[in-house]
Design a protein around this motif. Structure first.
Motif, PDB file in Angstrom:
ATOM      1  N   THR A 103     -32.224  18.248  18.969  1.00 38.19           N
ATOM      2  CA  THR A 103     -31.361  17.124  19.312  1.00 38.19           C
ATOM      3  C   THR A 103     -32.233  15.880  19.291  1.00 38.19           C
ATOM      4  O   THR A 103     -33.277  15.848  19.935  1.00 38.19           O
ATOM      5  N   ARG A 106     -32.123   8.621  19.162  1.00 35.03           N
ATOM      6  CA  ARG A 106     -32.831   7.569  18.445  1.00 35.03           C
ATOM      7  C   ARG A 106     -33.152   6.371  19.346  1.00 35.03           C
ATOM      8  O   ARG A 106     -32.589   6.210  20.427  1.00 35.03           O
ATOM      9  N   HIS A 121     -27.476  17.717  17.422  1.00 41.71           N
ATOM     10  CA  HIS A 121     -26.873  16.454  17.003  1.00 41.71           C
ATOM     11  C   HIS A 121     -27.864  15.305  17.141  1.00 41.71           C
ATOM     12  O   HIS A 121     -28.862  15.401  17.839  1.00 41.71           O
ATOM     13  N   THR A 122     -27.535  14.195  16.477  1.00 46.07           N
ATOM     14  CA  THR A 122     -28.337  12.982  16.549  1.00 46.07           C
ATOM     15  C   THR A 122     -27.496  11.884  17.169  1.00 46.07           C
ATOM     16  O   THR A 122     -26.360  11.659  16.754  1.00 46.07           O
ATOM     17  N   ILE A 123     -28.062  11.218  18.168  1.00 48.74           N
ATOM     18  CA  ILE A 123     -27.451  10.033  18.776  1.00 48.74           C
ATOM     19  C   ILE A 123     -28.153   8.839  18.133  1.00 48.74           C
ATOM     20  O   ILE A 123     -29.368   8.683  18.260  1.00 48.74           O
ATOM     21  N   GLY A 124     -27.411   7.983  17.444  1.00 48.92           N
ATOM     22  CA  GLY A 124     -27.984   6.895  16.667  1.00 48.92           C
ATOM     23  C   GLY A 124     -28.645   5.811  17.502  1.00 48.92           C
ATOM     24  O   GLY A 124     -28.451   5.707  18.717  1.00 48.92           O
ATOM     25  N   LYS A 137     -20.826  16.057  18.259  1.00 48.39           N
ATOM     26  CA  LYS A 137     -21.148  15.726  16.863  1.00 48.39           C
ATOM     27  C   LYS A 137     -22.109  14.549  16.854  1.00 48.39           C
ATOM     28  O   LYS A 137     -22.357  13.925  17.897  1.00 48.39           O
ATOM     29  N   ASP A 138     -22.639  14.218  15.685  1.00 47.83           N
ATOM     30  CA  ASP A 138     -23.550  13.083  15.553  1.00 47.83           C
ATOM     31  C   ASP A 138     -22.831  11.791  15.940  1.00 47.83           C
ATOM     32  O   ASP A 138     -21.632  11.627  15.693  1.00 47.83           O
ATOM     33  N   ILE A 139     -23.581  10.863  16.522  1.00 48.15           N
ATOM     34  CA  ILE A 139     -23.054   9.563  16.948  1.00 48.15           C
ATOM     35  C   ILE A 139     -23.782   8.491  16.142  1.00 48.15           C
ATOM     36  O   ILE A 139     -25.010   8.451  16.126  1.00 48.15           O
ATOM     37  N   PRO A 140     -23.032   7.585  15.473  1.00 45.83           N
ATOM     38  CA  PRO A 140     -23.703   6.556  14.662  1.00 45.83           C
ATOM     39  C   PRO A 140     -24.434   5.518  15.505  1.00 45.83           C
ATOM     40  O   PRO A 140     -24.155   5.334  16.693  1.00 45.83           O
ATOM     41  N   LYS A 186     -20.455   1.150   9.298  1.00 44.34           N
ATOM     42  CA  LYS A 186     -21.772   1.143   9.941  1.00 44.34           C
ATOM     43  C   LYS A 186     -22.077  -0.259  10.442  1.00 44.34           C
ATOM     44  O   LYS A 186     -21.713  -1.247   9.798  1.00 44.34           O
TER      45      LYS A 186
END
Length: 191
Positions: A103, A106, A121-124, A137-140, A186
Motif C-alpha cells: 500500500t 504518496r 492500493h495507492t493513495i495519490g 481502490k486507488d485514489i487519484p 486529473k
C-alpha cells in the motif's frame, strides 16, 4: 538514533532506522527492519511493523498500526485510529506473510481518523481520505474521498482546501493562492 526523542515507555527493536528530529511517544513499538525518516512524529500507542517505510515529516496520530507492506512518502498525515490491512483474505490458521500486498501513500496525502485502507492500493499525492472512509481502490492525486466504500466527492489543494474549478477548468487555493488545473479527470498544480 541519538538525535531523536524516544519516550521511556516506547519499545524500539534493534535494526531500525530512525531519522533525526523524529519523536516517538508513549507505549509505541517500533519493530526491526522499519525505516522512519527525519522530523516524524509518532503518537501514543503506535506500532510500526518490519519493512514499513515512513518518509520525512510523517505524522502518525495515536492508536495507529502501520503494517508490513505500507510505504508512506514525505509529509503524509495518518489520523487517529486509522487502519491498514496487508492481506486480502487473512486466516488465523493459514500463514500468508509471503502474500502481503503493498500500500503506497504518496507525498502530502492525509488519511482521516478511523479510516480503513484496504491493502494493495495507492493513495495519490495530496489526496484527502475523510474520517471513517473505507478505501477499496486507488485514489487519484488531490482527490477528496469519503464514505464506505470511499467515493470521490471533489478535489483539494496541497493545503487541504476544496478546489472549485471555473469554466477554464482552473481553481485557486484560498489559503496559498496556488493554482490548479483539472484536465482529463486529473488535477495538477500550475507552476
Amino acid at each position: 538514533m541519538e538525535d531523536c526523542h524516544i519516550h521511556e515507555t516506547a519499545i524500539v527493536d534493534p535494526d531500525c532506522q530512525i531519522g533525526e528530529g523524529t519523536r516517538i511517544w508513549h507505549f509505541s513499538h517500533i519493530m526491526s527492519g522499519c525505516i522512519i525518516g527525519k522530523q516524524c512524529n509518532l503518537g501514543q500507542n503506535v506500532v510500526i511493523s518490519p519493512k514499513v517505510v515512513l518518509g520525512n515529516n510523517v505524522k502518525v496520530q495515536n492508536n495507529v498500526s502501520v503494517y508490513t507492506g505500507v510505504i508512506c512518502e514525505d509529509d503524509v498525515f495518518l489520523g487517529h485510529g486509522c487502519v491498514f490491512t496487508n492481506i486480502t483474505n487473512p486466516r488465523s490458521a493459514i500463514p500468508r506473510k509471503e502474500q502481503y500486498k503493498q500500500t503506497l501513500i504518496r507525498k502530502g496525502a492525509t488519511i482521516g481518523a478511523n479510516a480503513t485502507i484496504l491493502c494493495g492500493h495507492t493513495i495519490g499525492r495530496y489526496a484527502l481520505v475523510g474520517a471513517g472512509a473505507v478505501v477499496t481502490k486507488d485514489i487519484p492525486a488531490y482527490a477528496l474521498v469519503i464514505g464506505n466504500p470511499a467515493r470521490q466527492t471533489g478535489w483539494v489543494s496541497e493545503y487541504g482546501h476544496t478546489l472549485l474549478f471555473d469554466d477554464n477548468h482552473e481553481a485557486t487555493c484560498p489559503e496559498s493562492g496556488e493554482k490548479y488545473l483539472l484536465a482529463d479527470g486529473k488535477v495538477t498544480r500550475i507552476e
